[in-house]
Design an enzyme around this catalytic site. Structure first.
Site, PDB file in Angstrom:
ATOM      1  N   ASP A  10       2.521  -6.261  -2.655  1.00 33.58           N
ATOM      2  CA  ASP A  10       2.070  -7.608  -2.343  1.00 33.58           C
ATOM      3  C   ASP A  10       0.561  -7.517  -2.073  1.00 33.58           C
ATOM      4  O   ASP A  10       0.059  -6.446  -1.713  1.00 33.58           O
ATOM      5  CB  ASP A  10       2.831  -8.102  -1.102  1.00 33.58           C
ATOM      6  N   ASP A  12      -1.835 -10.222  -0.230  1.00 32.12           N
ATOM      7  CA  ASP A  12      -2.292 -10.724   1.068  1.00 32.12           C
ATOM      8  C   ASP A  12      -1.378 -10.246   2.182  1.00 32.12           C
ATOM      9  O   ASP A  12      -0.171 -10.447   2.144  1.00 32.12           O
ATOM     10  CB  ASP A  12      -2.361 -12.255   1.046  1.00 32.12           C
TER      11      ASP A  12
END
Length: 185
Positions: A10, A12
């Site tokens: 991922d 952020d």
């Protein structure tokens, strides 16, 4: 083509600080441990693929070009530290769009698997939300929750009710990579 495992990250809250809707490239701040963690995966010859939801595009909070600008900045910062990504995939849609590419649905990983010869059942998904863990489980991969970004809060407030727990909970991406590298030996 011989399939190989990969590490899906991922963006952020995992690679960079979580700032809500990142609508200006100046808001992008990579964690100080991120490039070293990615480099260690590179050294282990594991493909490193970023998968990220960017619903701010679909909500009209920022143009799709901003996603590309931030990704180019991330690529350059990683390169300066001797690290690289195999690919980046993102979903610009909102939850309401009900697309197949919005995490935790498996569309992004399935596409990456086709395009890069990835063995999903032997791969890993690392993120700061339970949706990343759900994505891992939906594809037969192992899910690692990091406590950075929303991870600590998500685990504390909701973790007891998760139908399937993460395969590992790490303090941050560096600790997640430590665990992943132990699993791949």
């Amino acid at each position: 083509m011989r399939l190989r495992p990969a590490v899906f990250l991922d963006r952020d809250g995992t690679i960079s600080e979580e700032v809500g809707y990142l609508n200006d490239a100046s808001q992008f701040r990579m964690f100080p441990f991120a490039a070293g963690a990615v480099r260690r995966l590179n050294d282990a010859r594991l493909p490193v693929i970023v998968v990220t939801n960017q619903s701010g595009v679909g909500r009209g909070f920022f143009p799709e070009s901003m996603v590309h600008t931030v990704h180019e900045l991330m690529i350059q910062q990683l390169k300066a530290a001797g690290a690289h990504l195999t690919a980046i995939y993102y979903c610009p849609h909102t939850f309401e769009d009900d697309c197949d590419c919005r995490k935790p649905k498996p569309g992004l990983l399935e596409r990456a698997a086709r395009e890069h010869g990835i063995d999903l059942p032997n791969s890993f998904v690392v993120g700061d939300r339970y949706g990343d863990v759900e994505l891992a489980h939906a594809t037969g991969s192992r899910g690692v929750l990091v406590r950075t970004g929303y991870g600590e809060q998500d685990l504390r407030e909701n973790g007891i009710a998760w139908p399937r727990q993460p395969d590992f909970v790490a303090s941050d991406l560096a600790a997640a990579v430590d665990w992943i590298l132990r699993q791949t030996k």
